[in-house]
Each structure stands twice: as structure tokens, then as C-alpha cells.
Design an enzyme around this catalytic site. Structure first.
Site, PDB file in Angstrom:
ATOM      1  N   GLY A 282       8.319 -26.245 -11.081  1.00 45.48           N
ATOM      2  CA  GLY A 282       9.407 -25.476 -10.355  1.00 45.48           C
ATOM      3  C   GLY A 282       9.239 -25.763  -8.759  1.00 45.48           C
ATOM      4  O   GLY A 282       8.586 -27.067  -8.632  1.00 45.48           O
TER       5      GLY A 282
ATOM      6  N   GLY B 249       5.953 -26.208  -7.573  1.00 46.52           N
ATOM      7  CA  GLY B 249       4.753 -26.983  -7.748  1.00 46.52           C
ATOM      8  C   GLY B 249       4.707 -27.333  -9.263  1.00 46.52           C
ATOM      9  O   GLY B 249       5.640 -27.050  -9.933  1.00 46.52           O
ATOM     10  N   THR B 250       3.738 -27.810  -9.883  1.00 47.44           N
ATOM     11  CA  THR B 250       3.607 -28.136 -11.305  1.00 47.44           C
ATOM     12  C   THR B 250       2.356 -27.473 -11.846  1.00 47.44           C
ATOM     13  O   THR B 250       1.310 -27.344 -11.347  1.00 47.44           O
ATOM     14  CB  THR B 250       3.393 -29.592 -11.413  1.00 47.44           C
ATOM     15  OG1 THR B 250       4.410 -30.237 -10.644  1.00 47.44           O
ATOM     16  CG2 THR B 250       3.523 -29.827 -12.738  1.00 47.44           C
ATOM     17  N   VAL B 251       2.597 -26.909 -13.270  1.00 42.44           N
ATOM     18  CA  VAL B 251       1.357 -26.258 -13.904  1.00 42.44           C
ATOM     19  C   VAL B 251       1.077 -27.227 -15.080  1.00 42.44           C
ATOM     20  O   VAL B 251       1.700 -27.367 -15.833  1.00 42.44           O
ATOM     21  CB  VAL B 251       1.742 -24.823 -14.546  1.00 42.44           C
ATOM     22  CG1 VAL B 251       0.657 -24.306 -15.154  1.00 42.44           C
ATOM     23  CG2 VAL B 251       2.134 -24.019 -13.358  1.00 42.44           C
TER      24      VAL B 251
ATOM     25  N   ASP C 117       5.865  -9.127  -7.006  1.00 38.89           N
ATOM     26  CA  ASP C 117       7.054 -10.018  -7.695  1.00 38.89           C
ATOM     27  C   ASP C 117       7.004  -9.999  -9.232  1.00 38.89           C
ATOM     28  O   ASP C 117       6.709 -10.858 -10.083  1.00 38.89           O
ATOM     29  CB  ASP C 117       6.417 -11.483  -7.310  1.00 38.89           C
ATOM     30  CG  ASP C 117       7.932 -12.392  -7.687  1.00 38.89           C
ATOM     31  OD1 ASP C 117       9.089 -11.979  -7.661  1.00 38.89           O
ATOM     32  OD2 ASP C 117       7.693 -13.728  -7.436  1.00 38.89           O
TER      33      ASP C 117
END
Ligand SMILES: *[C@@H]1O[C@H](CO)[C@@H](O)[C@H](O)[C@H]1NC(C)=O
Ligand SMILES: *[C@@H]1O[C@H](CO)[C@@H](O)[C@H](O)[C@H]1NC(C)=O
Ligand SMILES: *[C@@H]1O[C@H](CO)[C@@H](O)[C@H](O)[C@H]1NC(C)=O
Ligand SMILES: *[C@@H]1O[C@H](CO)[C@@H](O)[C@H](O)[C@H]1NC(C)=O
Ligand SMILES: *[C@@H]1O[C@H](CO)[C@@H](O)[C@H](O)[C@H]1NC(C)=O
Ligand SMILES: *[C@@H]1O[C@H](CO)[C@@H](O)[C@H](O)[C@H]1NC(C)=O
Ligand SMILES: *[C@@H]1O[C@H](CO)[C@@H](O)[C@H](O)[C@H]1NC(C)=O
Ligand SMILES: *[C@@H]1O[C@H](CO)[C@@H](O)[C@H](O)[C@H]1NC(C)=O
Ligand SMILES: *[C@@H]1O[C@H](CO)[C@@H](O)[C@H](O)[C@H]1NC(C)=O
Ligand SMILES: *[C@@H]1O[C@H](CO)[C@@H](O)[C@H](O)[C@H]1NC(C)=O
Length: 755
Positions: A425, A428-430, A541
Site C-alpha cells: 500500500g 509500504g510493504t508487508v 484507526d
């Protein structure tokens, strides 16, 4: 400018004049002789008047402004190739009435040019017709001979333009040394069967590059008497060798003599670098190559015209012949210089080698040290010291959170291999990672790190290290040695709640019981965070994309990037507004006063989403229905809940529970925070329902239930909040100045970071 233009024009005029002069000089006729007859150039040795031609052989009768050689019309005279183009007669053999065999027209033309030879390279013998054979009869060495060919065809089917291979047209090469000939065209059957399209036979000697057979010739040649052909000419009847010593040798200055391939005599041609008429005494003139296009010299070189040639002179510090198709001009590297350079190069390379051998070991050491320094720098920059200090104050969390090294995480993710990407997203990246003990982990790598957020990041670490709840995703550790800190979470197998709600297949297996369990789990996790930790933690959130499911449909709340610990002496916290459109508490949005009730509102939206399968913000349908919170509240109030629920959710056994949950959600979605229940209340109520369900106490009842507050949330929920993911903290961190309220117009889609 004007001056330049005038100068340029003058230059042009000069060039034009010199060209004209050159043309005058280049006249190919003898001085003071007519050099043109009609359109035909008459070069010496040919001439139209006495003393203008070499001898009678080259006399051109121009009395009618038409060049005649004997009785032959001359089309062109070429003094360079020694050629003469004339029009020669065509042989016809036509039948006016093929049925009676009465000959309509027939001729047998001949050509006698004893002073010239018929060019064997530029001509060919051609016969045309569909019932035809034809001959060329001549003498060679006083012996008669014939050449000829046959062309027959039944129709025009096989007759093609441009093809002279025996169908409608045939051709034969001309032998050398031919000086007179007769043409004879004939037919086999008087053209009886083909008279419609081929009434005649024709024979001709034709200039090869001009003749191109066309099927129309089968008829149209009837109307044409002559066709161009080429004669070779030469001087005298002797070879160069004998002629050269003779007083009547004609080749002029700067010319050479050569013996032609065909016929007697000799020919002259200008030497290289000269042009003009070699048969005239001063005929061959020097060519000024420097004025020619393309230029013969390289642009940097100076062109000097010489007799019969030219010199290209390169500038002083250049070498080469300067010629366009030669070596051109290239910067000088004189021999001695080159030697010096080579010696210097050798010396330098030896030196470099010594340096390299000695230095490489030193370098490797330095590099290792530099890398170490860099890691250390990042560690400090990323708040490693702060974290270590904070962790050491709290022994319990010290055990919970591990600080990983770069190498460990690179190994775990197979060097961040693409196949390991779980989600991506704007933040960043997972990656999915495997630790040495085969434990699966999720590693979150943010795109960039805002140094001002470091404290927040450390906060998150602290917050997470304090949470130990089965419905909260566990933070296992972090890595601070990289430029952007990496977070290591426990790996949750079944993906996000968002995926399960909105995927058709997955959603169909989400029974009411599962949905209720998920809602209860989330409520439990949030209640725990609000009330059971040393300091209250507000998630800020809460949304389905931040809730993960495991294989047993146990919900795990994740993503505490925006979490803030709430000091005990404060019930309200003024912070930057952060959150996701559609889930964001309108009160918090307006006042920036953060309370636990903000999470309650977001939780209400999540459960509404769970019940209806609709997104928090949708972009279709009537405006009033776009905001799920409003839509849900009004549906409950207006007693049309059943219409908006997920298909097949309602059964006799669960109507009571659903109704209870819906009313609870409605309270959660109250505009005023104080009207909302606490997460503790919510969790207790849901727990109660769950245990009730277990005892199958549900009653068939779906109707209105008096609720305390039925205030519909205002339309203020439509806003554009600048969600700016990708800080070193794990999720959204929007800046306070970065968002704007723009009613209904700038609705941005809620971000789902897709894990
Ligand atoms: C051939 O050349 C001679 C002179 O060499 C000339 O008398 C004669 O007329 C020429 N014949 C023709 C056909 O031009
Ligand atoms: C030139 O040709 C014309 C006919 O076209 C003829 O009358 C005349 O006599 C010829 N002149 C010479 C010198 O042969
Ligand atoms: C054609 O030229 C040959 C010599 O090549 C000569 O013997 C012959 O008589 C000439 N024919 C005619 C018809 O002039
Ligand atoms: C001859 O004519 C044919 C058809 O008109 C054409 O395709 C071909 O190119 C021509 N050949 C030459 C050498 O002009
Ligand atoms: C062609 O015509 C001639 C008369 O001009 C005749 O003698 C001959 O037999 C004819 N040939 C054919 C094949 O018809
Ligand atoms: C020579 O023959 C060509 C082709 O038949 C024709 O076009 C041309 O006009 C002729 N030239 C003269 C001078 O008769
Ligand atoms: C060459 O021509 C001359 C006259 O022009 C003639 O006397 C001589 O016999 C010819 N020689 C040959 C080999 O044809
Ligand atoms: C042309 O150049 C050659 C060698 O490059 C030189 O020998 C010659 O003298 C030059 N000629 C003139 C006219 O400059
Ligand atoms: C260079 O140019 C001359 C005349 O322009 C030409 O004759 C010669 O073949 C050329 N040489 C090369 C190598 O192209
Ligand atoms: C001139 O010669 C140099 C060296 O051969 C070449 O690099 C350059 O392209 C040439 N210039 C032109 C205009 O041909």
C-alpha cells in the site's frame, strides 16, 4: 545583417557566373562550330559544317534543324561512351484480311552503317506477335548469318507486360561487330487465329534499357515505324597503339586512348580529375573538386584544388588526409608523444596495482567498519537508544519485544523476495517471513521514515509491547538498523476482515454466529486496550482492514501506528486528526478531542459493515445512503433493518440477537461521544448475547426497540482526510494541516491497505 545578405547574394552571382563560364568552356564542339542541332548536342569529332567534323564519317546534316547521319535520324551523341543513338525501322508483317490471307502490309527494313558498329551491349533483337517468328540477317567476316526467335500464343492469358520470354514477345542478344543487317518478320498461320489481338508480326533492334514489352505493342506497333537503337563509334580503324604514333591521332591533352570492345578504331577519354571532350585538343579541363557537392574534404580540412586532383589540408594539430572518404582529420598524437603516453600508462598501471593490492585489504576493513557505522547510525536515528532505555525500565516488555538484526530479517524474507509480499500500500510493504525456528511472521517495511515521527514509532513499540491479548496482533520485535525501521508481527493466517466481508465467496461462509464472534472479539480487544492496560490505549484507526482473522475466525486487531497512550490524569487528548474516512468519529473530527469513544464509533461502523456487507463509504446510490453510519442508523430508526442486512443472515433463531446488536451499533454511532456506550459495555452486552445464543434462547422478534438517542449523524462525514501513510510508524499519520473538509465534493475512497 543586410550587409551579410548582400555579400551572400554577390557570392551567389559569382558562383553562377563561374558555372556559366564552365559550361561555355565545356562546350563539346570545336570552337566556333555549331554545338547543337535541334535539341541534340553535337560533340566533336561530329560536326554540321566543314572543318567542324573530323571527316565525312562524322558529318551530321542539320539543314532541317534535325540531325541526320546519312538518312538516319540522330537522337543523341555521347562523346564519353562513344555512342550514337538513332531511330531504326521496325519490320512489320501484317494481314489486313487474315481470312483470305491477303497481305495488308509487309516490310523488310535494313540498316547499313559501315562506318559504325551496332552496339552489342545496349541493344537486343526483339520479335513481337502471337503467331510470329523473326530473323535478323547479317554478315560477319563476309559470311551471312541469321539469329531469330519465335513467339506464339493462343490468347493474351499468358502475355504479361515486361516479360519477353516467348509469349507475345521474344528477344535475342546482338552479336559483336555488326555493321549492317536486314530484319525479317513472319507468321506461321497468317495470324488467322489470333488476328483479333495480334494482327501482325514485328521485328526490331531496340535500345535495351528503353524497350519494355507491353501487350499493347501487339497492336500499337502497327502505327510506329522506328524505334531507338544504339551505335558504337570510334576513330579510324586502328588500335590505340598504332594510332598514337600517327600525326592524325586525335586524343587531346589530359586524355587517354583506349580500344573499344566492339568495332575497329580507338577511343579517347579524359584522365581522372578532368572532364570535357577528349577528342578536342584542349578538351579535357581540370575539375575543381572543391566546388563539387558533396565536398571531397572533411569539414575541418581546407580544400585546395590542384590540376587533375585536390588536396585536403587538415589544421595544424590534426593529422590524416582530410578526405571525406579517406582518413579525415583526427587530433594529433605524434609518435614521440604516443611513446611517452604509453610509458606513463604502464607506470601508472603498475602503481595502481601496487596500490590496489595494498589498499584492498585496507578498503575491505574500512568498508566493513563503514557499514557497521551506518547500522549504528540508523539504530540511533530510529530511536534504538530511546527504545532500549524504555524497554529496560519495563522488564516484562523487555522479554516480549526482540530487536532483530538486518541479516536475520533478510534471511527470513529471502532477501525481501517478491513472492513473499503479503500486501502493499501507500504505507509500504508487508512481507511474510520465516524465522530460523520456522515461526511465521509478518514483516512490515515502510516506504520512508519521517524523523519527526520517531517518537511516535517508539510509542507504538511501547504500546504494543504492553498489550498481551488474544485478539490483538502480537508485535514480536523490530529492526532499527535499517534506514526505515522494520516491524515484526505474529503471522495471522486468514487475511483481513475487510477481505472476508467484501469477497463474495468468503462472505457466504460468514454465518451470523461467526459475525457475532468477530464483533465480540473486536469489542473485547478494544475494551481491553481502553480499560485493562496500565494506561488507556486508543487505537484511532479501527476498520476491517486493520482486523485480521485466523483460521478459527478469531479476530485480531492490528495496526497501532496511530495509537496514543492516554495519560491517566487526562480523559481527553488533543492530537492531530488521524483515521480513515467513513470510520472516523465526527466529534473527534470536529474537535480534535480524542477519547475512547472515538474507537467506539469506529467499532460501530465496523459492525454495521459486518451486518450489511456494505462499505463504510460507497460511491453509488443516493447520497443519503453513501455513508454507512448514517444509512444504518436511519434504517434502524425507520424499522427497515431487515432490508439492509446481508442476504440469508436472518433466521428465526437469531432475529432477536440481530436486533439487539443493531441497536447497540446505533448507539455506538451516536454523534455525541457521551451518548455512546463504552467499549466495556459493548463487550459485555455482546458477550451476553453470545452466551445467550449458546443456550438457544433467541426469540423470534424483529421490531422497534426504544433507543435513547436517535440522532442521525450529520452529513459532515463527507470529508477528505489526507491520509499519508508510509511513515516509520505502521499506518496512517496525516498531518493536521494536510486535510481539509470539503463537503460532499472531495470524497476520497477509504484506504484499504490490503493485508
Ligand atoms: C563512311 O565514311 C566515309 C569516310 O570515312 C564516308 O566517305 C562515307 O560517306 C561514310 N559512309 C556513310 C554511310 O556515312
Ligand atoms: C542534307 O539533307 C537534306 C535533306 O534533308 C539534303 O537536301 C541535303 O543535300 C543534305 N546535305 C548534305 C550536305 O548532304
Ligand atoms: C554488309 O556488310 C558486309 C561486310 O560486313 C558486306 O560484305 C555486305 O556486302 C554488306 N551488305 C550489304 C547489303 O551492303
Ligand atoms: C516494364 O513494365 C512493367 C509493367 O508495365 C513494369 O512492371 C516494369 O517495372 C517495367 N520494367 C522496366 C525495366 O521499366
Ligand atoms: C498465308 O498466306 C499465303 C498467301 O499470302 C498463302 O499462300 C498461305 O497458304 C497462307 N498460309 C496459311 C497457313 O494460311
Ligand atoms: C524515335 O522513335 C521513338 C519511338 O518510336 C519516337 O518516340 C521518337 O519520336 C523517334 N524519334 C524521331 C526523331 O523520330
Ligand atoms: C582503314 O581505313 C583506311 C581509310 O580510311 C583504309 O585505307 C584501310 O584499308 C583501312 N584498314 C583496315 C584494316 O580496314
Ligand atoms: C598536395 O598534397 C601532397 C601531399 O599531401 C603534396 O605533396 C602536394 O605538394 C600538394 N599539392 C599541392 C598543390 O598543394
Ligand atoms: C573516394 O572518392 C573517390 C572519388 O570521389 C572514389 O573514386 C573512390 O572510390 C573513393 N574511395 C572510397 C574508399 O570510397
Ligand atoms: C572529419 O573526420 C573526422 C575524423 O575522421 C570524423 O570524425 C568527422 O566525422 C569527419 N567530419 C565529417 C563532416 O565527415
Amino acid at each position: 545583417m543586410a550587409f551579410l545578405r548582400i555579400l551572400f547574394q554577390v557570392a551567389c552571382v559569382v558562383v553562377m557566373l563561374s558555372n556559366m563560364a564552365a559550361a561555355a568552356v565545356a562546350s563539346l564542339a570545336k570552337p566556333n562550330c555549331q554545338h547543337r542541332c535541334g535539341v541534340v548536342e553535337i560533340p566533336y569529332p561530329f560536326g554540321t559544317t566543314k572543318n567542324c567534323y573530323l571527316n565525312d564519317k562524322y558529318f551530321i546534316n542539320c539543314s532541317n534543324s534535325k540531325p541526320l547521319l546519312g538518312n538516319l535520324i540522330v537522337n543523341n551523341i555521347n562523346s564519353i561512351e562513344g555512342e550514337l543513338e538513332i531511330n531504326a525501322s521496325i519490320a512489320h508483317h501484317c494481314f489486313e484480311n487474315s481470312r483470305t490471307g491477303v497481305i495488308g502490309y509487309e516490310n523488310h527494313p535494313y540498316l547499313r552503317v559501315p562506318n559504325f558498329t551496332i552496339s552489342h551491349t545496349k541493344n537486343k533483337f526483339v520479335a513481337i506477335g502471337c503467331d510470329t517468328y523473326a530473323f535478323l540477317n547479317a554478315f560477319q567476316n563476309d559470311e551471312p548469318f541469321s539469329i531469330g526467335c519465335t513467339s506464339t500464343c493462343q490468347s493474351l492469358i499468358n502475355v504479361f507486360d515486361g516479360s519477353c520470354l516467348g509469349l507475345g514477345c521474344c528477344e535475342v542478344q546482338i552479336p559483336k561487330g555488326l555493321k549492317n543487317f536486314t530484319l525479317d518478320a513472319r507468321s506461321y498461320n497468317n495470324h488467322t487465329k489470333v488476328s483479333d489481338f495480334s494482327p501482325c508480326s514485328f521485328a526490331l533492334v531496340a535500345k535495351e534499357d528503353e524497350f519494355n514489352f507491353s501487350s499493347s505493342y501487339l497492336k500499337s506497333l502497327q502505327d510506329i515505324d522506328t524505334y531507338p537503337m544504339v551505335l558504337d563509334w570510334a576513330i579510324g580503324n586502328e588500335t590505340c597503339e598504332t594510332a598514337r604514333s600517327k600525326p592524325d591521332y586525335v586524343c587531346g591533352r589530359n586524355s587517354a586512348c583506349y580500344d573499344p570492345q566492339n568495332g575497329d578504331g580507338y577511343r579517347c577519354k579524359c584522365n581522372k580529375g578532368y572532364k570535357g571532350n577528349p577528342y578536342l585538343h584542349e578538351g579535357c579541363q581540370d575539375i575543381n573538386e572543391c566546388l563539387q557537392a558533396p565536398k571531397p574534404c572533411n569539414a575541418t580540412a581546407k580544400c585546395i584544388n590542384t590540376e587533375g586532383s585536390f588536396n585536403c589540408t587538415c589544421p595544424d594539430d590534426y593529422e590524416g588526409d582530410g578526405k571525406m572518404n579517406g582518413t579525415g582529420c583526427s587530433p594529433k598524437a605524434s609518435g614521440s608523444h604516443a611513446k611517452i603516453i604509453i610509458i606513463a600508462l604502464i607506470a601508472i598501471s603498475i602503481g595502481l596495482m601496487v596500490l590496489f593490492v595494498g589498499g584492498s585489504s585496507l578498503y575491505c576493513g574500512l568498508k566493513r567498519r563503514k557499514l557497521f557505522k551506518l547500522k549504528e547510525k540508523f539504530f540511533q536515528q530510529n530511536g534504538g537508544l530511546l527504545l532500549q532505555q524504555k524497554l529496560s525500565n519495563d522488564r516484562t516488555s523487555m522479554q516480549a519485544v526482540k530487536i532483530f538484526s538486518i541479516g536475520e530479517l533478510e534471511k527470513a524474507t529471502n532477501n525481501y523476495d517478491e513472492s513473499r509480499v503479503l500486501g502493499q500500500g501507500s504505507y509500504g510493504t508487508v512481507y511474510k517471513g520465516v524465522l530460523p525456528d520456522n515461526k511465521l511472521v509478518a514483516i512490515k517495511k515502510s516506504k520512508f521514515c519521517d524523523q519527526s515521527q520517531i517518537e511516535q514509532f517508539i510509542n507504538e513499540m511501547i504500546v504494543l509491547s504492553q498489550i498481551n491479548h488474544r485478539n490483538v496482533v502480537k508485535l514480536l520485535g523490530c529492526c532499527l538498523e535499517t534506514e526505515v525501521p522494520l516491524l515484526v508481527y505474529e503471522f495471522i493466517t486468514n487475511g483481513t476482515l475487510s477481505k472476508h466481508i467484501h469477497d463474495k465467496v468468503l462472505s457466504s461462509s460468514l454465518s451470523w454466529e461467526k459475525r457475532l464472534k468477530i464483533a465480540t472479539d473486536i469489542a473485547g480487544a478494544l475494551a481491553y486496550m481502553h480499560f485493562s492496560t496500565s494506561m488507556p490505549i486508543i487505537h484511532r484507526d479501527v476498520k476491517p482492514a486493520n482486523i485480521l482473522l485466523d483460521d478459527n475466525y478469531s479476530a485480531k486487531v492490528s495496526d497501532f501506528g496511530t495509537s496514543r497512550l492516554v495519560p491517566l490524569d487526562q480523559t481527553q487528548l488533543t492530537t492531530l486528526v488521524q483515521g480513515t474516512l467513513g470510520y472516523l468519529d465526527p466529534e473527534y473530527f470536529h474537535s480534535s478531542q480524542l477519547t475512547e469513544k472515538s474507537d467506539v464509533y469506529s467499532f460501530g461502523v465496523v459492525v454495521a459493515e459486518l451486518l450489511t456487507g456494505k462499505k463504510a463509504i460507497s460511491f453509488d446510490g443516493p447520497e443519503i445512503d453513501r455513508n454507512l453510519a448514517m444509512y444504518f442508523s436511519s434504517a434502524v430508526k425507520e424499522d427497515r433493518l431487515r432490508q439492509i442486512l446481508v442476504d440469508d443472515l436472518v433466521s428465526d433463531g437469531n432475529i432477536y440477537e440481530i436486533n439487539k446488536v443493531a441497536n447497540l451499533v446505533k448507539r455506538c454511532l451516536s454523534v455525541k461521544g457521551e451518548d455512546r456506550p463504552t467499549m466495556k459495555d459493548v463487550a459485555m452486552e455482546l458477550d451476553g448475547l453470545r452466551s445467550m445464543e449458546k443456550h438457544q434462547l433467541g426469540k423470534a422478534y424483529l421490531g422497534t426497540e426504544e433507543t435513547d438517542y436517535c440522532v442521525t449523524p450529520p452529513a459532515v462525514h463527507y470529508f477528505n482526510i489526507g491520509i499519508d501513510d508510509g511513515s516509520c510508524s505502521s499506518t496512517s499519520t496525516s498531518t493536521a494541516v494536510g486535510y481539509e473538509i470539503s463537503m460532499r465534493t472531495q470524497v476520497s475512497k477509504p484506504l484499504d491497505d490490503g493485508r
